[in-house]
Design an enzyme around this catalytic site. Structure first.
Site, PDB file in Angstrom:
ATOM      1  N   HIS A  53     -40.143  31.965  -4.051  1.00 48.78           N
ATOM      2  CA  HIS A  53     -39.801  31.132  -5.198  1.00 48.78           C
ATOM      3  C   HIS A  53     -39.753  29.666  -4.787  1.00 48.78           C
ATOM      4  O   HIS A  53     -39.808  29.350  -3.587  1.00 48.78           O
ATOM      5  CB  HIS A  53     -38.456  31.561  -5.798  1.00 48.78           C
TER       6      HIS A  53
HETATM    7  P1  TYD Z   1     -32.590  34.885  -4.077  1.00 50.51           P
HETATM    8  O1  TYD Z   1     -32.274  33.422  -4.106  1.00 50.51           O
HETATM    9  O2  TYD Z   1     -33.783  35.341  -4.840  1.00 50.51           O
HETATM   10  O3  TYD Z   1     -32.696  35.374  -2.571  1.00 50.51           O
HETATM   11  P2  TYD Z   1     -33.789  35.080  -1.446  1.00 50.51           P
HETATM   12  O4  TYD Z   1     -34.436  33.769  -1.751  1.00 50.51           O
HETATM   13  O5  TYD Z   1     -33.012  35.059  -0.171  1.00 50.51           O
HETATM   14  O6  TYD Z   1     -34.776  36.184  -1.434  1.00 50.51           O
HETATM   15  O7  TYD Z   1     -31.292  35.655  -4.561  1.00 50.51           O
HETATM   16  C1  TYD Z   1     -31.198  37.062  -4.473  1.00 50.51           C
HETATM   17  C2  TYD Z   1     -30.185  37.517  -5.515  1.00 50.51           C
HETATM   18  O8  TYD Z   1     -28.889  36.966  -5.226  1.00 50.51           O
HETATM   19  C3  TYD Z   1     -30.533  37.077  -6.929  1.00 50.51           C
HETATM   20  O9  TYD Z   1     -30.197  38.147  -7.801  1.00 50.51           O
HETATM   21  C4  TYD Z   1     -29.622  35.912  -7.200  1.00 50.51           C
HETATM   22  C5  TYD Z   1     -28.416  36.195  -6.333  1.00 50.51           C
HETATM   23  N1  TYD Z   1     -27.796  34.955  -5.802  1.00 50.51           N
HETATM   24  C6  TYD Z   1     -26.540  34.588  -6.271  1.00 50.51           C
HETATM   25  O10 TYD Z   1     -25.931  35.260  -7.117  1.00 50.51           O
HETATM   26  N2  TYD Z   1     -25.963  33.436  -5.781  1.00 50.51           N
HETATM   27  C7  TYD Z   1     -26.598  32.667  -4.860  1.00 50.51           C
HETATM   28  O11 TYD Z   1     -26.051  31.624  -4.420  1.00 50.51           O
HETATM   29  C8  TYD Z   1     -27.896  33.066  -4.389  1.00 50.51           C
HETATM   30  C9  TYD Z   1     -28.639  32.257  -3.365  1.00 50.51           C
HETATM   31  C10 TYD Z   1     -28.450  34.226  -4.898  1.00 50.51           C
END
Ligand code: TYD
Length: 136
Positions: A53
């Site tokens: 992303h």
């Molecule tokens: P995501 O940012 O997509 O993780 P990565 O980039 O490490 O793969 O987040 C994964 C899940 O966690 C998504 O459902 C959103 C949630 N999340 C939160 O609730 N709070 C946060 O601060 C972050 C970073 C993610």
């Protein structure tokens, strides 16, 4: 959004070293944003793929507190892969950069300092949407 790979930098975190070990400090001018959120990844399977992303406004500093991983960066034109493996070297990712993280070492801990609270509206999770965002 005209940020490019060139806006991404490795930030060296100042350290205090004595016979008791190393102490790394992040404060004030070490990073170019105010920290509003801290989160970390751990117990990450070595074949996991994270990220996938971009953010519209969020700045982040990614620090391999322990172990190592690869960060694949795309600005819509150029691509770069950065291997993070030193706990005193963080990767500053500015808004408008697509990132994917993989190749996690066993037991690795990835610390992320962020410039804003979690906001799903700030994410772009579709690569074609990202490319359109970069052209706009
Ligand atoms: P995501 O940012 O997509 O993780 P990565 O980039 O490490 O793969 O987040 C994964 C899940 O966690 C998504 O459902 C959103 C949630 N999340 C939160 O609730 N709070 C946060 O601060 C972050 C970073 C993610």
């Amino acid at each position: 959004m005209n940020s490019t790979i060139k806006d991404i930098q490795i930030i060296e975190i100042p350290r205090v070293h004595d016979e008791r070990g190393l102490l790394a400090v992040i404060e004030g001018a070490t990073i170019p944003f105010d920290i509003k959120r801290v989160y970390y990844l751990y117990d990450v399977p070595s074949d996991a793929f994270r990220g996938g992303h971009a953010h519209k406004e969020l700045n982040q500093l990614i620090i391999p507190l322990s172990g190592s991983f690869d960060v694949h960066l795309k600005d819509g034109r150029d691509t770069e892969i950065v291997n993070l493996n030193k706990p005193h070297k963080g990767l500053l990712i500015v808004p408008g950069i697509w990132r994917e993280i993989d190749n996690f070492s066993s037991g690795c801990v990835c610390l992320v300092l962020a410039s804003a609270k979690y906001n799903e509206d700030d994410y772009i999770r579709d690569f074609n949407e990202f490319l359109a965002f970069k052209k706009a």
